[in-house]
Write a protein that holds these residues in place. Structure first.
Motif, PDB file in Angstrom:
ATOM      1  N   GLY A 201       0.764  -1.122   0.014  1.00  0.00           N
ATOM      2  CA  GLY A 201      -0.149  -0.209  -0.047  1.00  0.00           C
ATOM      3  C   GLY A 201       0.742   1.397  -0.017  1.00  0.00           C
ATOM      4  N   ARG A 202       2.335   1.230   0.519  1.00  0.00           N
ATOM      5  CA  ARG A 202       2.850   2.304   0.699  1.00  0.00           C
ATOM      6  C   ARG A 202       3.903   2.510  -0.666  1.00  0.00           C
ATOM      7  N   ALA A 203       3.825   1.349  -1.454  1.00  0.00           N
ATOM      8  CA  ALA A 203       4.624   1.579  -2.510  1.00  0.00           C
ATOM      9  C   ALA A 203       4.703   2.619  -3.449  1.00  0.00           C
ATOM     10  N   ASN A 204       3.495   3.273  -3.884  1.00  0.00           N
ATOM     11  CA  ASN A 204       3.354   4.285  -4.857  1.00  0.00           C
ATOM     12  C   ASN A 204       2.422   5.073  -4.513  1.00  0.00           C
ATOM     13  N   PRO A 205       2.468   6.474  -3.662  1.00  0.00           N
ATOM     14  CA  PRO A 205       1.236   7.138  -3.337  1.00  0.00           C
ATOM     15  C   PRO A 205       0.486   7.854  -4.587  1.00  0.00           C
ATOM     16  N   ASP A 206       1.244   7.826  -5.810  1.00  0.00           N
ATOM     17  CA  ASP A 206       0.693   8.292  -7.078  1.00  0.00           C
ATOM     18  C   ASP A 206      -0.164   7.273  -7.710  1.00  0.00           C
ATOM     19  N   GLU A 207      -0.336   6.206  -7.450  1.00  0.00           N
ATOM     20  CA  GLU A 207      -1.210   4.902  -7.989  1.00  0.00           C
ATOM     21  C   GLU A 207      -2.094   4.389  -7.131  1.00  0.00           C
ATOM     22  N   PHE A 208      -3.198   4.450  -7.338  1.00  0.00           N
ATOM     23  CA  PHE A 208      -4.324   3.837  -6.554  1.00  0.00           C
ATOM     24  C   PHE A 208      -4.094   2.339  -6.344  1.00  0.00           C
ATOM     25  N   SER A 209      -3.815   1.993  -5.317  1.00  0.00           N
ATOM     26  CA  SER A 209      -3.787   0.799  -4.973  1.00  0.00           C
ATOM     27  C   SER A 209      -4.839   0.054  -3.930  1.00  0.00           C
ATOM     28  N   LEU A 210      -5.159  -1.291  -4.132  1.00  0.00           N
ATOM     29  CA  LEU A 210      -6.182  -1.975  -3.394  1.00  0.00           C
ATOM     30  C   LEU A 210      -5.414  -3.092  -2.632  1.00  0.00           C
ATOM     31  N   GLU A 211      -5.697  -3.300  -1.538  1.00  0.00           N
ATOM     32  CA  GLU A 211      -5.664  -4.743  -0.924  1.00  0.00           C
ATOM     33  C   GLU A 211      -7.022  -5.412  -0.728  1.00  0.00           C
ATOM     34  N   MET A 212      -7.168  -6.594  -1.292  1.00  0.00           N
ATOM     35  CA  MET A 212      -8.450  -7.131  -0.861  1.00  0.00           C
ATOM     36  C   MET A 212      -8.092  -8.494  -0.057  1.00  0.00           C
ATOM     37  N   ILE A 213      -8.860  -8.447   1.335  1.00  0.00           N
ATOM     38  CA  ILE A 213      -8.183  -9.556   2.259  1.00  0.00           C
ATOM     39  C   ILE A 213      -9.366 -10.361   2.723  1.00  0.00           C
ATOM     40  N   ASP A 214      -9.279 -11.702   2.214  1.00  0.00           N
ATOM     41  CA  ASP A 214     -10.410 -12.595   2.767  1.00  0.00           C
ATOM     42  C   ASP A 214     -10.022 -13.161   4.066  1.00  0.00           C
ATOM     43  N   GLU A 215     -10.966 -13.258   5.022  1.00  0.00           N
ATOM     44  CA  GLU A 215     -10.882 -13.901   6.336  1.00  0.00           C
ATOM     45  C   GLU A 215     -10.054 -12.772   7.281  1.00  0.00           C
ATOM     46  N   ALA A 216     -10.228 -11.658   6.934  1.00  0.00           N
ATOM     47  CA  ALA A 216      -9.618 -10.569   7.533  1.00  0.00           C
ATOM     48  C   ALA A 216      -9.736 -10.787   9.088  1.00  0.00           C
ATOM     49  N   TRP A 217     -10.598 -11.441   9.761  1.00  0.00           N
ATOM     50  CA  TRP A 217     -10.737 -11.780  11.079  1.00  0.00           C
ATOM     51  C   TRP A 217      -9.453 -11.871  11.718  1.00  0.00           C
ATOM     52  N   ILE A 218      -8.746 -12.403  11.227  1.00  0.00           N
ATOM     53  CA  ILE A 218      -7.464 -13.153  11.707  1.00  0.00           C
ATOM     54  C   ILE A 218      -6.652 -11.843  12.434  1.00  0.00           C
ATOM     55  N   PHE A 219      -6.816 -10.874  11.844  1.00  0.00           N
ATOM     56  CA  PHE A 219      -5.953  -9.748  12.147  1.00  0.00           C
ATOM     57  C   PHE A 219      -6.520  -9.106  13.464  1.00  0.00           C
ATOM     58  N   THR A 220      -7.620  -9.685  13.919  1.00  0.00           N
ATOM     59  CA  THR A 220      -8.190  -9.149  14.825  1.00  0.00           C
ATOM     60  C   THR A 220      -8.171 -10.022  16.349  1.00  0.00           C
ATOM     61  N   THR A 221      -7.232 -11.035  16.406  1.00  0.00           N
ATOM     62  CA  THR A 221      -7.292 -12.035  17.312  1.00  0.00           C
ATOM     63  C   THR A 221      -6.164 -11.602  18.320  1.00  0.00           C
ATOM     64  N   SER A 222      -5.311 -10.810  17.861  1.00  0.00           N
ATOM     65  CA  SER A 222      -4.130 -10.568  18.463  1.00  0.00           C
ATOM     66  C   SER A 222      -3.905  -8.928  18.464  1.00  0.00           C
ATOM     67  N   GLN A 223      -3.131  -8.363  19.509  1.00  0.00           N
ATOM     68  CA  GLN A 223      -2.582  -7.063  19.544  1.00  0.00           C
ATOM     69  C   GLN A 223      -1.565  -6.813  18.330  1.00  0.00           C
ATOM     70  N   ALA A 224      -0.855  -7.798  17.854  1.00  0.00           N
ATOM     71  CA  ALA A 224       0.180  -7.646  16.723  1.00  0.00           C
ATOM     72  C   ALA A 224      -0.768  -7.432  15.395  1.00  0.00           C
ATOM     73  N   GLY A 225      -1.578  -8.405  15.110  1.00  0.00           N
ATOM     74  CA  GLY A 225      -2.468  -8.384  13.979  1.00  0.00           C
ATOM     75  C   GLY A 225      -3.211  -7.036  14.035  1.00  0.00           C
ATOM     76  N   LYS A 226      -3.666  -6.505  15.087  1.00  0.00           N
ATOM     77  CA  LYS A 226      -4.496  -5.216  15.015  1.00  0.00           C
ATOM     78  C   LYS A 226      -3.596  -4.189  14.847  1.00  0.00           C
ATOM     79  N   ASN A 227      -2.290  -4.117  15.122  1.00  0.00           N
ATOM     80  CA  ASN A 227      -1.514  -3.049  14.644  1.00  0.00           C
ATOM     81  C   ASN A 227      -1.097  -3.110  13.210  1.00  0.00           C
ATOM     82  N   VAL A 228      -0.893  -4.331  12.929  1.00  0.00           N
ATOM     83  CA  VAL A 228      -0.658  -4.636  11.216  1.00  0.00           C
ATOM     84  C   VAL A 228      -1.829  -3.969  10.643  1.00  0.00           C
ATOM     85  N   PHE A 229      -3.070  -4.395  10.855  1.00  0.00           N
ATOM     86  CA  PHE A 229      -4.130  -4.027  10.396  1.00  0.00           C
ATOM     87  C   PHE A 229      -4.363  -2.532  10.101  1.00  0.00           C
ATOM     88  N   ASP A 230      -4.276  -1.806  11.435  1.00  0.00           N
ATOM     89  CA  ASP A 230      -4.475  -0.555  11.672  1.00  0.00           C
ATOM     90  C   ASP A 230      -3.618   0.226  10.827  1.00  0.00           C
TER      91      ASP A 230
END
Length: 832
Positions: free
Chosen positions: A691-720
């Motif tokens: 997502g940070r690679a090129n601010p001049d280019e519209f980038s999109l991340e699509m994440i299935d099963e994203a609940w995984i990132f809410t199960t730990s503080q580290a995951g929440k930090n990454v997702f935030d």
């Protein structure tokens, strides 16, 4: 030139300017456009607020005597709304986008609706002549002008008043506008006014009143009018809507707006004079006395007419009480207009209207006057007041009129964009096909504009979240968005932990011959990370995201993430010394990486082994596990290259993942599930890097099963961190998760521009709270009644409603499948 029919009631408008109309009898009307008020589904409070605003407006409009309300269906220019996104289509898939978005979506929808329409709302107010000018000179001049105008009209001269004539109404025009502001009204522009004047004649673009009215009306067919112009012929009819005595919660206009075919609604309103010897109060009191005397005589003589006399007296008595009340009292009529090029089809529409309205409320009556169509045509024209047609009048208070819910809409989504489904009513629909067939409100999405500061939007966040139980349609919608977004100028990274997309896309290509579909699917670059392939070893190492351009401020996030990955393998929270040693080792390796040394997560084990025996034992344990499992994808010695995403559309899958169920207790995770969670956390860091690679280019991340990132503080930090990129980095995140609560923490408020929620049986209260809907029995039941493909949706304007997801293309539907049917399943559906 068409021959004009001799119509008894001619159009009264003789001149217009801006939003003002002048009639042959000297009346000046001002017309305004009302922006529809979105009624959030199942939110009674929204309806109450709108009714209160409506009541306040009409109480204040009483001094203007006559009001004209119009609901006019209008061609929504679907081609312009969809094809207008072409500047943002991807260059390498432009012909694919032209075929699917620019051609097929438009053609299929237009062939169904012929044409697709939106409803527009207008209100006309008759301005009072007596208020024009502040001195006698102005008033005399005004009267003289009108006299000259009427004389000229008598001799069919075309007299034009200059601008100064209409300027005399500026103060009243602004006064009415200030009254209407609370229902979001604005002055009609002249083009809209001309279109409204020309609509009955099918000459919406003619500027000249004479050219506009160059239409023949054939009244020979009982109950219908044939309209003939040089361009086309069609038929229309006028229907009188008679409302029941009790109108509370009878939202009949939203019901009429839900029909698949367009219906015009014209409501003519008059505020009768209440006071004075000729006022309604005096007439009603006289009638009350008359009926009281009749009732007394009927009882004394024991006549059969006593019941009728009793009813008349009761009604007169109630009317006296109503007129003594503070609420405004009005007389009004409702006329519906239905059109079609084929008179047989028009008759079918009329029958559908009668049947549907009778089903909606059995006390509603809908009449089709056989011999009064000419008068009704005149009655619906702009700048015509309630008139002399007393048999079609209704008498109510202003609050009763508000129950009709004029000026409201259930429209959702973007005003432009691609098609993904329909907006639904609160009715229950058993199948996707039934739901789609019930609605003419199209759900369009334009997902490349959400971070561009759109006027009226409640959020600039480009992020989109989907939630719901498995099997409800969440994955289908997610992949539908993927295929559409692939045709736009967006760099996409799709994370597919379930390894479904590649399999289904390839199966669809086996049988599908459509060249545009094949080109679309073949434009995706599939990256499969396999721990058995030595080229993949260490490519997900979070420490590799650090380089010599990084700073010490970047270390804490990586430290927390690596530590959480290791904790997934072996918990150490009960030993503070081991935890401290692990923190120190990870920090040291991160610092070494920033200084240019070729080190990675495996180096952490080497540093850990230099400590106490317990630290050495922990290092030995990690080194006994990591190299022999899928974890080696995320642990390197620093000599390998990190994962790179250089393709325009990348779908990333990791073989061997076994993700736990979202509702599974973490204490019951298997070893493989723990390792899978660790890899997903590592992958999150690369999503942020992407997502940070090129601010001049519209980038999109699509994440299935994203609940995984809410199960730990580290995951929440990454997702935030990913979500915070958002508008500043020209980046969007679309993610699918099991529970709406996963996107409902306090830190996430305002981070989601749009939200879809399919039903989740044990999460319904949270769903309602997330959509700001009251937690009531009725709303819980509404969620429980959502069948497959149906969900709640909140758009960028903050509007909430019920929608059904719909794919127009069979080849897409085949590619988006997530479950294969079998013969037993088909048999079950046959007897359902």
């Amino acid at each position: 030139m068409a021959k004009k029919a001799t119509v008894k009631y001619e159009n009264p408008v003789v001149q217009y300017r801006d939003n003002l109309l002048l009639t042959t009898i000297g009346d000046v009307w001002a017309y305004y456009k009302i922006k529809p008020f979105q009624i959030n589904v199942a939110n009674v409070e929204d309806k109450r607020k709108y009714k209160n605003s409506f009541i306040d407006v009409f109480e204040r409009l009483q001094k203007y005597d006559d009001v004209d309300l119009k609901l006019i269906p209008k061609d929504m220019d679907l081609a312009g709304r969809i094809q207008g996104t072409s500047d943002d289509w991807a260059d390498d898939l432009r012909e694919v986008a032209e075929y699917y978005i620019g051609q097929e979506e438009v053609n299929l929808l237009e062939s169904e609706f012929n044409p697709a329409i939106i409803d527009e709302f207008y209100i006309g107010v008759k301005l009072k002549n007596i208020n024009v000018g502040d001195d006698l000179k102005d008033k005399v001049s005004f009267v003289t002008d009108l006299v000259m105008k009427r004389i000229a009209e008598t001799f069919r001269y075309q007299v034009k008043f200059d601008d100064s004539f209409f300027e005399r109404f500026n103060i009243m025009n602004e006064d009415v506008l200030s009254i209407l502001k609370s229902i979001d009204a604005e002055k009609m522009d002249e083009d809209r006014l001309v279109a409204m004047l020309g609509l009955p004649y099918h000459h919406e673009k003619e500027k000249s009143l004479m050219a506009m009215r160059d239409t023949v009306f054939d009244l020979s067919q009982t109950g219908f009018i044939k309209r003939i112009t040089d361009e086309k012929e069609d038929y229309f009819t006028h229907l009188i809507l008679n409302m029941p005595d009790k109108m509370q919660f009878l939202s009949v206009l939203p019901e009429i707006q839900s029909y698949k075919f367009p219906v015009e609604v014209h409501i003519k309103i008059n505020f009768p004079q209440r006071d004075g010897w000729r006022g309604l109060k005096q007439q009603t009191k006289s009638s009350k006395g008359k009926y009281r005397d009749e009732l007394r005589d009927a009882f004394n003589t024991d006549e059969d007419s006593s019941k009728r006399s009793e009813l008349n007296y009761k009604l007169a008595k109630n009317l006296v009480n109503v007129l003594d009340d503070k609420n405004g009292f009005l007389q009004w009529s409702v006329i519906l207009v239905v059109r079609d090029e084929n008179v047989k089809e028009l008759k079918k529409k009329v029958n559908k209207l009668k049947t549907r309205l009778k089903t909606f409320e059995r006390d509603i009556e809908l009449y089709q006057p056989s011999f009064n169509q000419e008068q009704l045509l005149y009655q619906t024209l702009p700048a015509v007041n309630l008139g002399v047609f007393k048999q079609w009048r209704q008498y109510t208070t202003v609050p009763a009129l508000a129950e009709l819910m004029f000026g409201t809409s259930q429209a959702l989504g973007s005003h432009t964009g691609f098609y993904v489904g329909r907006v639904l009513s609160l009715d229950k629909f058993e199948t996707i096909q039934q739901a789609v067939a019930s609605s003419r409100l199209l759900l369009l999405l334009n997902l490349v504009i959400t971070n561009k500061g759109i006027k009226g939007a409640k959020t600039d966040s480009p992020h989109l979240a989907l939630s719901g139980d498995t099997g409800q349609g969440k994955s289908f919608l997610f992949k539908l968005l993927l295929l559409h977004m692939a045709m736009f100028n967006v760099k996409i990274l799709y994370i597919d932990p379930k390894q479904e997309i590649h399999r289904w896309f390839m199966r669809a290509l086996e049988t599908e011959k459509n060249p545009y579909f094949r080109k679309l699917i073949e434009s995706f670059h599939f990256v499969t990370l396999n721990a058995n392939d030595r080229k993949n070893l260490g490519v997900l190492d979070p420490i590799l995201t650090l380089n010599e351009q990084s700073t010490e401020d970047d270390i804490p996030d990586v430290l927390t993430l690596v530590k959480e990955m290791l904790v997934q393998i072996r918990p150490i929270s009960q030993d503070i010394q081991l935890e401290t040693a692990l923190n120190r080792s990870i920090s040291k390796v991160c610092a070494m990486r920033i200084q240019g040394e070729k080190v990675g997560t495996l180096t952490v084990f080497d540093e850990l082994a230099k400590g106490s025996q317990a630290e050495k034992d922990l290092s030995d344990f990690y080194q006994s596990i990591v190299p022999k499992t899928m974890l080696r994808l995320a642990f390197s010695d620093g000599s390998t290259d990190s994962l790179q995403f250089n393709d325009q559309r990348t779908i990333l899958e990791v073989t061997g993942l076994q993700l736990p169920n979202a509702k599974q207790d973490s204490r019951t995770y298997t070893e493989t599930q723990k390792y899978s969670m660790a890899l997903m956390l590592a992958l999150g860091k690369y999503l942020e890097k992407f997502g940070r690679a090129n601010p001049d280019e519209f980038s999109l991340e699509m994440i299935d099963e994203a609940w995984i990132f809410t199960t730990s503080q580290a995951g929440k930090n990454v997702f935030d961190s990913i979500k915070r990129l958002g508008r500043s980095e020209n980046n969007a995140v679309f993610y699918a998760t099991q529970r709406v609560k996963d996107s409902d923490d306090e830190e996430s408020i305002g981070q989601y521009g749009q939200l879809f929620a399919f039903d989740s049986s044990d999460d319904r209260e949270n769903i309602l709270k997330q959509f700001n809907l009251p937690v009531t029995k009725a709303n819980i039941e509404m969620l429980a009644n959502l069948k497959k493909g149906q969900c709640l949706f909140r758009d960028i304007y903050g509007r909430v409603g019920k929608v059904v997801i719909h794919s127009l293309f069979d080849e897409w539907t085949a590619a988006l499948k997530t479950v294969n049917s079998n013969e037993s399943a088909k048999l079950e559906e046959k007897y359902a």
